[in-house]
Design a protein around this motif. Structure first.
Motif, mmCIF file in Angstrom:
data_model
loop_
_atom_site.group_PDB
_atom_site.id
_atom_site.type_symbol
_atom_site.label_atom_id
_atom_site.label_comp_id
_atom_site.label_asym_id
_atom_site.label_seq_id
_atom_site.Cartn_x
_atom_site.Cartn_y
_atom_site.Cartn_z
ATOM 1 N N LYS A 1 -1.484 -4.395 -14.169
ATOM 2 C CA LYS A 1 -0.363 -5.317 -13.979
ATOM 3 C C LYS A 1 0.478 -5.024 -12.737
ATOM 4 O O LYS A 1 1.424 -5.756 -12.452
ATOM 5 N N TRP A 2 0.146 -3.980 -11.969
ATOM 6 C CA TRP A 2 1.020 -3.612 -10.868
ATOM 7 C C TRP A 2 1.104 -4.694 -9.803
ATOM 8 O O TRP A 2 2.167 -4.896 -9.211
ATOM 9 N N VAL A 3 0.025 -5.414 -9.526
ATOM 10 C CA VAL A 3 0.056 -6.448 -8.485
ATOM 11 C C VAL A 3 0.978 -7.594 -8.906
ATOM 12 O O VAL A 3 1.819 -8.039 -8.128
ATOM 13 N N THR B 1 2.257 3.922 -7.510
ATOM 14 C CA THR B 1 2.334 4.838 -8.645
ATOM 15 C C THR B 1 3.471 4.478 -9.586
ATOM 16 O O THR B 1 3.330 4.601 -10.804
ATOM 17 N N CYS B 2 4.582 4.012 -9.060
ATOM 18 C CA CYS B 2 5.696 3.599 -9.918
ATOM 19 C C CYS B 2 5.309 2.390 -10.760
ATOM 20 O O CYS B 2 5.453 2.396 -11.986
ATOM 21 N N ASN C 1 0.798 -1.221 0.000
ATOM 22 C CA ASN C 1 0.000 0.000 0.000
ATOM 23 C C ASN C 1 0.832 1.273 0.000
ATOM 24 O O ASN C 1 0.309 2.347 0.268
ATOM 25 N N GLU C 2 2.105 1.183 -0.332
ATOM 26 C CA GLU C 2 2.946 2.376 -0.375
ATOM 27 C C GLU C 2 2.650 3.154 -1.657
ATOM 28 O O GLU C 2 2.727 2.594 -2.757
ATOM 29 N N PRO C 3 2.319 4.445 -1.543
ATOM 30 C CA PRO C 3 1.982 5.221 -2.735
ATOM 31 C C PRO C 3 3.091 5.217 -3.794
ATOM 32 O O PRO C 3 2.800 5.172 -4.990
#
Length: 184
Positions: free
Chosen positions: A91-93, A81-82, A75-77
């Motif tokens: 696809k971030w997960v 965002t990166c 949960n780090e922004p």
């Protein structure tokens, strides 16, 4: 006043019905899966979007502190965002799992609708990486996430707050079960 009382009575009735729909044996089996992951020196990764991300944060901390199971969340922004920017939000997960997951870890993936593309892609990647997968979903009984886990908890409701609260309560109950909390 009557309408307000009627609303809250109905809301509580729906929530209690949803909570009661979980099979005690399945909740205990999932608790055993989490404990076995921890005992083997592996970690638990808890992931969700929005309200489910808040649940993930709460449960990860409680698993670590109260139940003695090493748990993390993403949960780090800056990470969100990166990875969202570089790989696409859907696809971030899976990319976060590529970087942080180890074979034998356990992923808890939460999506109220069971249709969140990033969570579905994460569940598929978790399986490819050799993780045990626990899913929590709601809304349609044939939602795609519900078929992707080694264990799949489902809330039969299309109301976000009913689904999210049932997920939250089931997960913190599992934490208390692992921690050996005595109910009085």
């Amino acid at each position: 006043p009557f309408m307000e009382t009627s609303f809250f009575t109905q809301f509580n009735t729906l929530l209690l019905g949803s909570l009661s729909s979980a099979d005690d044996a399945e909740l205990a089996r999932i608790a055993g899966m989490l404990k076995a992951t921890s005992t083997s020196g592996k970690k638990i990764i808890v992931i969700g979007n929005g309200g489910s991300a808040a649940i993930a944060s709460h449960v990860a901390v409680d698993l670590t502190k109260a139940a003695g199971c090493r748990a993390i969340t993403f949960n780090e922004p800056d990470l969100l965002t990166c990875f969202g920017n570089d790989y696409g939000y859907e696809k971030w997960v899976e990319k976060a799992l590529d970087f942080y997951a180890d074979k034998g870890d356990l992923a808890i993936l939460i999506s109220s609708s069971g249709k969140s593309p990033n969570i579905i892609n994460g569940a598929k990647r978790a399986k490819e990486l050799g993780l045990t997968v626990v899913t929590l979903s709601g809304f349609a009984p044939d939602n795609p996430l519900r078929t992707l886990g080694d264990a799949n908890l489902y809330v039969e409701s299309s109301l976000y707050n009913i689904v999210e609260m049932a997920h939250h309560i089931w997960l913190v109950a599992i934490v208390d079960f692992i921690a050996g909390i005595e109910l009085k």
